[in-house]
Design an enzyme around this catalytic site. Structure first.
Site, PDB file in Angstrom:
ATOM      1  N   SER A 149      -9.767 -23.959  24.826  1.00 34.92           N
ATOM      2  CA  SER A 149     -10.205 -23.997  23.431  1.00 34.92           C
ATOM      3  C   SER A 149     -11.704 -23.366  23.380  1.00 34.92           C
ATOM      4  CB  SER A 149     -10.013 -25.375  22.770  1.00 34.92           C
ATOM      5  OG  SER A 149     -10.057 -25.118  21.386  1.00 34.92           O
ATOM      6  N   ASP A 218       0.745 -24.086  18.062  1.00 34.60           N
ATOM      7  CA  ASP A 218      -0.734 -24.372  17.979  1.00 34.60           C
ATOM      8  C   ASP A 218      -0.891 -24.027  16.656  1.00 34.60           C
ATOM      9  OD1 ASP A 218      -3.426 -24.371  17.958  1.00 34.60           O
ATOM     10  OD2 ASP A 218      -3.481 -23.758  20.023  1.00 34.60           O
ATOM     11  N   HIS A 246      -1.719 -27.470  19.921  1.00 34.79           N
ATOM     12  CA  HIS A 246      -3.177 -27.194  20.653  1.00 34.79           C
ATOM     13  C   HIS A 246      -3.661 -28.262  21.410  1.00 34.79           C
ATOM     14  CE1 HIS A 246      -7.150 -25.509  20.381  1.00 34.79           C
ATOM     15  NE2 HIS A 246      -7.594 -26.578  20.379  1.00 34.79           N
TER      16      HIS A 246
END
Length: 269
Positions: A149, A218, A246
């Site tokens: 991320s 996601d 995610h």
């Protein structure tokens, strides 16, 4: 007619004032939104495998380090914006089981590390940690840069600066302004963003082997961004995870991908 015109001018002025106030608020608060830093972690430097890395200005960040087996690579991992170094122990243990070394780097202002997170401050901490790793005898050729991320932008910047031999990106984004624009399409996010992490503009200069893993469900960083980056890095492989979002792309739903990362780090097919 004059009354209608006056009302229209007042309405436009009110809208403009409110819009400007919203832009100012977003500009002022953006780092608190981008960096929801976990706090309250106890001092880690007294715990086995944790240490403290001094930075400039009297600051420091915590490190979690598991040395590699002789001759094996070391994975240097940069976590997501809602995580901290303490939560990387599980990933590190799996890498250690495969014979890999593992180094997780905290961000300023996260966990027990003082300061405030910024793009340049996080880069400074990352580069200091990589210099420290060199002092432990781990070469650039033995270094695998990894990010999840937010941390994917850090890993790519360190790759651009020549600090690794391979790169692994989990749930990467093209840039922070791109993410902001999808969340706030009515705001000039490109002008307001203070921290940009512009991976898309850097990708062509990163000629290392790159593994991209992205959950197909996601809803925070669209899988389309991972696929786009796969076309921008000269030597990238994109693997999407069906059913994963995610936060669970490396967890129970798709834990096999932690082993996929280990295999990639070891240079296996």
């Amino acid at each position: 007619m004059l009354r209608l015109r006056r009302m229209l001018i007042i309405a436009l002025a009110t809208f403009g004032t409110c819009y400007l106030a919203l832009c100012i608020a977003v500009f002022a608060l953006q780092r608190s939104l981008l960096y929801p830093a976990p706090k309250g972690t106890p001092p880690l430097s007294t715990i086995k495998d944790f240490s403290r890395l001094p930075l400039s200005g009297g600051l420091y960040v915590d490190l979690f380090y598991l040395p590699a087996f002789p001759g094996a690579p070391t994975v240097v991992h940069f976590h997501g914006n809602g995580e901290e170094v303490l939560t990387q122990v599980g990933l590190g243990s799996l890498m250690e089981e495969r014979g890999l070394g593992f180094l997780a780097v905290e961000y300023p202002g996260y966990g027990a590390s003082p300061g405030k997170p910024t793009e340049e401050g996080i880069y400074e901490a990352a580069e200091a940690a990589l210099r420290w790793l060199r002092e432990q005898g781990v070469t650039v050729q033995q270094t695998v840069l990894s990010g999840r991320s937010l941390g994917t932008g850090v890993a790519v910047e360190m790759a651009r600066r020549g600090h690794g031999a391979r790169v692994m990106l989990v749930s990467p984004y093209t840039s922070i302004p791109d993410i902001g624009a999808s969340a706030f399409p009515y705001l000039p996010v490109g002008l307001l963003a203070r921290d940009r992490y512009d991976t898309a503009s850097k990708a062509a200069s990163v000629t290392l082997p790159v593994l991209i893993i992205h959950g197909e469900e996601d809803d925070l960083i669209p899988v389309a961004m991972g696929r786009k980056l796969g076309t921008l890095f000269p030597h990238a492989v994109v693997e999407t995870v069906a059913g994963a979002g995610h936060n669970d792309v490396l967890e129970d739903l798709a834990k096999v991908y932690k082993h996929r990362m280990a295999s990639f780090a070891l240079g296996e097919p």
